[in-house]
Design a protein around this motif. Structure first.
Motif, PDB file in Angstrom:
ATOM      1  N   GLU A 165       2.781   5.169  -5.318  1.00 53.42           N
ATOM      2  CA  GLU A 165       1.532   5.637  -4.705  1.00 53.42           C
ATOM      3  C   GLU A 165       0.333   5.203  -5.552  1.00 53.42           C
ATOM      4  O   GLU A 165      -0.683   4.733  -5.031  1.00 53.42           O
ATOM      5  CB  GLU A 165       1.553   7.167  -4.590  1.00 53.42           C
ATOM      6  CG  GLU A 165       2.617   7.694  -3.639  1.00 53.42           C
ATOM      7  CD  GLU A 165       2.807   9.199  -3.750  1.00 53.42           C
ATOM      8  OE1 GLU A 165       3.273   9.802  -2.773  1.00 53.42           O
ATOM      9  OE2 GLU A 165       2.493   9.767  -4.822  1.00 53.42           O
ATOM     10  N   MET A 166       0.475   5.327  -6.853  1.00 54.25           N
ATOM     11  CA  MET A 166      -0.621   4.947  -7.740  1.00 54.25           C
ATOM     12  C   MET A 166      -0.879   3.447  -7.685  1.00 54.25           C
ATOM     13  O   MET A 166      -2.038   3.003  -7.661  1.00 54.25           O
ATOM     14  CB  MET A 166      -0.309   5.374  -9.180  1.00 54.25           C
ATOM     15  CG  MET A 166      -1.532   5.324 -10.109  1.00 54.25           C
ATOM     16  SD  MET A 166      -1.140   5.504 -11.864  1.00 54.25           S
ATOM     17  CE  MET A 166      -0.246   7.050 -11.840  1.00 54.25           C
ATOM     18  N   SER A 167       0.187   2.678  -7.659  1.00 52.85           N
ATOM     19  CA  SER A 167       0.020   1.218  -7.632  1.00 52.85           C
ATOM     20  C   SER A 167      -0.693   0.766  -6.361  1.00 52.85           C
ATOM     21  O   SER A 167      -1.498  -0.169  -6.384  1.00 52.85           O
ATOM     22  CB  SER A 167       1.376   0.523  -7.757  1.00 52.85           C
ATOM     23  OG  SER A 167       2.165   0.732  -6.599  1.00 52.85           O
ATOM     24  N   LEU A 168      -0.426   1.452  -5.228  1.00 55.36           N
ATOM     25  CA  LEU A 168      -1.087   1.104  -3.967  1.00 55.36           C
ATOM     26  C   LEU A 168      -2.572   1.439  -4.021  1.00 55.36           C
ATOM     27  O   LEU A 168      -3.421   0.643  -3.615  1.00 55.36           O
ATOM     28  CB  LEU A 168      -0.418   1.834  -2.799  1.00 55.36           C
ATOM     29  CG  LEU A 168       0.998   1.364  -2.436  1.00 55.36           C
ATOM     30  CD1 LEU A 168       1.637   2.310  -1.426  1.00 55.36           C
ATOM     31  CD2 LEU A 168       0.962  -0.065  -1.886  1.00 55.36           C
ATOM     32  N   VAL A 210      -2.447  -2.742  -7.157  1.00 56.87           N
ATOM     33  CA  VAL A 210      -1.700  -3.562  -8.111  1.00 56.87           C
ATOM     34  C   VAL A 210      -0.866  -4.584  -7.337  1.00 56.87           C
ATOM     35  O   VAL A 210      -0.064  -4.211  -6.474  1.00 56.87           O
ATOM     36  CB  VAL A 210      -0.769  -2.684  -8.976  1.00 56.87           C
ATOM     37  CG1 VAL A 210       0.049  -3.544  -9.938  1.00 56.87           C
ATOM     38  CG2 VAL A 210      -1.582  -1.643  -9.733  1.00 56.87           C
ATOM     39  N   PRO A 211      -1.039  -5.887  -7.602  1.00 58.00           N
ATOM     40  CA  PRO A 211      -0.234  -6.904  -6.905  1.00 58.00           C
ATOM     41  C   PRO A 211       1.255  -6.717  -7.201  1.00 58.00           C
ATOM     42  O   PRO A 211       1.630  -6.265  -8.288  1.00 58.00           O
ATOM     43  CB  PRO A 211      -0.741  -8.230  -7.496  1.00 58.00           C
ATOM     44  CG  PRO A 211      -2.060  -7.906  -8.111  1.00 58.00           C
ATOM     45  CD  PRO A 211      -1.999  -6.488  -8.542  1.00 58.00           C
ATOM     46  N   LYS A 212       2.101  -7.051  -6.244  1.00 55.42           N
ATOM     47  CA  LYS A 212       3.546  -6.915  -6.430  1.00 55.42           C
ATOM     48  C   LYS A 212       4.029  -7.696  -7.643  1.00 55.42           C
ATOM     49  O   LYS A 212       4.952  -7.288  -8.346  1.00 55.42           O
ATOM     50  CB  LYS A 212       4.283  -7.390  -5.176  1.00 55.42           C
ATOM     51  CG  LYS A 212       4.190  -6.413  -4.011  1.00 55.42           C
ATOM     52  CD  LYS A 212       5.055  -6.881  -2.844  1.00 55.42           C
ATOM     53  CE  LYS A 212       4.984  -5.871  -1.690  1.00 55.42           C
ATOM     54  NZ  LYS A 212       5.814  -6.302  -0.541  1.00 55.42           N
ATOM     55  N   SER A 213       3.393  -8.829  -7.890  1.00 57.70           N
ATOM     56  CA  SER A 213       3.794  -9.671  -9.024  1.00 57.70           C
ATOM     57  C   SER A 213       3.533  -8.993 -10.372  1.00 57.70           C
ATOM     58  O   SER A 213       4.088  -9.383 -11.396  1.00 57.70           O
ATOM     59  CB  SER A 213       3.042 -11.007  -8.975  1.00 57.70           C
ATOM     60  OG  SER A 213       1.640 -10.779  -9.000  1.00 57.70           O
ATOM     61  N   ASP A 214       2.656  -7.963 -10.375  1.00 59.48           N
ATOM     62  CA  ASP A 214       2.310  -7.270 -11.627  1.00 59.48           C
ATOM     63  C   ASP A 214       3.018  -5.923 -11.774  1.00 59.48           C
ATOM     64  O   ASP A 214       2.733  -5.166 -12.709  1.00 59.48           O
ATOM     65  CB  ASP A 214       0.791  -7.034 -11.703  1.00 59.48           C
ATOM     66  CG  ASP A 214       0.025  -8.305 -12.029  1.00 59.48           C
ATOM     67  OD1 ASP A 214       0.686  -9.315 -12.347  1.00 59.48           O
ATOM     68  OD2 ASP A 214      -1.222  -8.284 -11.975  1.00 59.48           O
TER      69      ASP A 214
END
Length: 708
Positions: free
Chosen positions: A28-31, A35-39
């Motif tokens: 949830e935080m990454s969205l 944050v790109p999936k690659s990171d």
């Protein structure tokens, strides 16, 4: 850690610590943070590190929370010999941790804690240790005691509540009475004792010098410099090279003196003074240009940084830099050219700096003066001494004028002058203490102090307005709870503090110190006021110095013995040479922040080591006076005993349990104990007669009893 990783880590931590953040799962935080999936691997790695460091919490439901949201904090655990402890916090009062909630934490461990009962009504907050984040002690010094199938070490540091188990294979052949260094290999779980292996035998407890060596090892102080450092300084010349004298302000024709203690060998400051035609004073404070020889990214610099400061033990100095520099090329010895950093100030009759110049310079000191000589010249005017130093007499008299002007200015703005006596311990050739008395302060020591203070302030103010990265010396305002407790105490002596908008100005504390001067309660109230203060610290941000009532303050005057001064010199040089751009300034802001944090810690360690050696020799001295009677003053009152200080600065304790004429109860607000049946009172500041009942070199304690 790469700069990119570091930046991302700070961004994520700031995001979690934001007041409007709500606990989220990692995905949830990454969205929300896009944050790109690659990171994602890097993102997860940063969160893992933040959790491991105790900077954020990951709940059982896998939600990331800030420490504040979890009602937790991060601090240093300070142990007590009886098993309980305290969490030391920079932002407030310590937190009490009962024995049952220590969770295996040991002295100086970094821990995650939770407050269970907040502070209130004169009572400390109490809490529990949640997790040990980092062990504070890996090596312990102590006394080896053998057993049949194993041995154990009783730590010198009595805050180590448990003895350390030593298996036979790890004894190194130590025998009973050996002082040893133990490396801890198992910290012990579920109430088990820690286990360790002996890595060094220091000698027998009664061997000369083992006592001080034990303290050196306890605090892990480096005595010898690495060979790489000695190899580097081989290339440093014995005297100043002609090429190094270029492009400096040449002050060699200016009458210049140093004023230090008789035994000082590292003379890092010199002074000049000229009375101008307009009545102002032109004061020059010239400091050894250590940074000219100690360059960044060298082993010499790295070792100086690791040490952080010179350490002044009772029988020796452990220098920050090798003697070739500290006592040689960087020492401002008389009649030789020396490279310096100068702060030259024009000061008017009110003590205000109306003009200043900070520059790279070169001097040639004319006189190596001592505090005792200068005091005698100014106060006693001894004819023979005056005749021998007639060239500098007019300058010394003008220096004394300026000393009084600067002192009066500091007094008017509210600077606090804590004048508690320090100990001067005289040792014989075998290191045995033969005399203890308070360290003598005089006009001469005050003169140099005033000149160094005004230079430190001037340099700090210049750095602040030039907006350069800099190491400031901050002294924060006192904690409200400590102030309240101190106020309650001094009211008992009919002294009161005035507040403005709920705040206490340092001028008010200074006024109380003036009011008590010369009175019986002076030392006690001074001590209580001092204990209510925060500790001074280094920082890359300017907060000001509460005790000095100074808006700007730094340490500029001792780069031979303090790394922050050396770092500040580098920043000033870059400012003078116009080397700061946005990128360079950003890089050095991170550097000064790291230097500040590290050197604040090293300063605390040095202070502890110095106090330990002083106490050691005081105990050794008093061991020869068991049964003798002394007059003293009650300097501390607790629920378990009274601390009595003698005129020679030695302090001992009278345990309340040993007072068999009554049952005594402790009144914390009034700082006294009172007999329940007979009503006899012993209060802070009382003059008493005591005799030396017992002295323990092993425990480092002195026990007094009242003389009937």
């Amino acid at each position: 850690m790469s700069e990119l990783f570091k930046d991302r880590k700070e961004i994520i931590l700031s995001y979690i610590n934001h007041p409007e953040y709500v606990p989220l799962k990692r995905k949830e935080m990454s969205l929300l943070m896009e944050v790109p999936k690659s990171d994602m691997d890097v993102f997860d790695g940063i969160l893992d590190e933040l959790v491991k460091e105790g900077n954020v919490i990951e709940t059982k439901k896998k939600k990331i929370m800030s420490l504040a949201q979890a009602n937790m904090g991060k601090g240093t655990f300070l142990a007590h010999p009886k098993g309980y402890g305290f969490i030391s916090r920079e932002d407030g009062e310590d937190i009490f941790i009962p024995t049952s909630e220590v969770a295996g934490a040991m002295q100086r461990d970094t821990v995650l804690y939770k407050i269970i009962n907040p502070a209130g009504a004169g009572k400390k907050a109490d809490g529990i240790v949640i997790k040990i984040l980092e062990r504070g002690v890996s090596r312990v010094v102590g006394l080896y005691q053998p057993g049949k199938s194993f041995g154990f070490v009783v730590a010198d540091d009595k805050k180590m509540a448990k003895d350390i188990f030593i298996a036979k294979k790890y004894t190194m052949g130590a025998v009973a009475g050996h002082k040893v260094v133990v490396e801890i290999i198992d910290y012990g779980e579920n109430k088990k004792n820690p286990e360790g292996k002996i890595v060094e035998i220091l000698g027998h407890i009664n061997d000369p010098g083992v006592d001080i060596l034990s303290i050196i090892r306890k605090h892990e102080l480096a005595v010898e410099f690495p060979q790489e450092v000695y190899a580097e300084i081989e290339n440093i010349p014995e005297e100043v090279l002609e090429a190094d004298k270029a492009n400096r302000v040449d002050l060699r024709d200016t009458l210049t003196i140093t004023i230090d203690g008789e035994d000082a060998k590292d003379l890092d400051d010199a002074v000049t003074l000229e009375k101008l035609s307009n009545g102002n004073y032109k004061l020059g404070v010239h400091i050894a240009d250590v940074s000219h020889y100690v360059h960044e990214h060298t082993e010499l610099n790295n070792e100086g940084y690791r040490r952080g400061t010179s350490v002044y033990l009772v029988d020796r100095v452990i220098p920050m830099l090798p003697h070739k520099l500290s006592n040689g090329l960087c020492s401002l010895n008389p009649n030789v050219d020396r490279l310096t950093m100068s702060c030259i100030m024009e000061i008017d009759g009110s003590g205000t700096v109306v003009d200043q110049q900070i520059c790279e310079s070169i001097i040639n000191s004319n006189y190596r003066m001592t505090y005792s000589k200068v005091r005698e010249l100014i106060e006693d005017k001894t004819p023979e001494l005056v005749e021998a130093n007639k060239e500098i007499i007019p300058m010394l008299m003008e220096m004394n004028e300026l000393r009084m002007i600067l002192g009066e200015k500091r007094k008017k703005r509210g600077a606090i002058n804590f004048d508690l006596p320090e100990s001067k311990i005289i040792l014989d050739e075998k290191g045995k203490p033969i005399e203890i008395h308070p360290y003598e302060r005089s006009i001469a020591t005050n003169l140099i102090e005033e000149f160094m203070l005004v230079a430190n302030e001037t340099v700090a103010e210049t750095a602040f307005w030039q907006e350069i990265p800099f190491v400031y010396r901050n002294h924060a305002e006192p904690d409200d709870a400590k102030m309240e407790k101190m106020e309650q105490f001094i009211r008992g002596f009919h002294y009161y503090l005035k507040k403005k908008d709920g705040e206490i100005h340092p001028r008010e504390l200074q006024r109380v110190l003036q009011d008590v001067e010369g009175k019986e309660e002076e030392r006690v109230i001074t001590r209580v006021l001092l204990r209510s203060m925060m500790q001074a610290r280094y920082s890359g941000d300017n907060v000001g110095h509460f005790g000095l009532a100074a808006k700007y303050y730094s340490h500029f005057t001792s780069p031979i013995r303090r790394y922050p001064d050396l770092q500040s010199h580098r920043m000033l040089k870059k400012m003078l040479h116009g080397e700061f751009n946005e990128a360079v300034a950003g890089e050095y802001r991170d550097i000064v922040a790291e230097v500040s944090a590290h050197c604040s810690k090293r300063e605390r360690i040095a202070e502890e080591a110095e106090r330990d050696t002083v106490q050691l020799k005081k105990v050794e001295y008093m061991s020869k006076h068991v049964g003798e009677v002394f007059e003293g003053i009650i300097a501390g009152v607790t629920g378990f005993g009274l601390f009595v200080e003698l005129p020679n600065t030695v302090e001992g304790m009278i345990a309340l349990a040993d007072l068999n004429d009554d049952y005594y109860e402790f009144d914390e607000k009034k700082m006294l104990v009172a007999g329940k049946r007979k009503g006899k009172i012993y209060a802070l500041g009382d003059h008493v007669e005591v005799y030396v009942a017992k002295v323990s070199k092993e425990l480092g304690t002195i026990d007094f009893m009242f003389e009937n």
